[in-house]
Scaffold this motif. Structure first.
Motif: not given
Length: 83
Positions: A1-26
């Protein structure tokens, strides 16, 4: 949930390989960086992320993760189940 809130606020994300949704988005947008460990974060990565237009991140993320989009998707799913 925090990921989607952050990107909706315009923040780029740094993530590990743990969450497919985030990896796919990036991977699909380039609006972030996937790393293996904290040691992978460097000036080049930070500079790249800071150079991204935050309004573009917001626009893209809202089209994917906003409550309006999610509610619409839920209603479509429920409609399919009922029909």
């Amino acid at each position: 949930v925090k990921f989607s809130e952050y990107v909706c606020c315009g923040l780029p994300d740094i993530a590990n390989n743990g969450v497919y949704l985030i990896n796919d988005y990036i991977s699909n947008t380039g609006y972030g960086e996937t790393i293996k460990s904290f040691e992978d974060i460097n000036k080049n990565i930070v500079s790249k992320l800071l150079s991204i237009d935050r309004s573009l991140i917001t626009e893209n993320a809202k089209n994917k993760f906003s409550s309006e989009v999610n509610i619409s998707n839920y209603l479509k799913s429920y409609d399919k189940i009922l029909n």
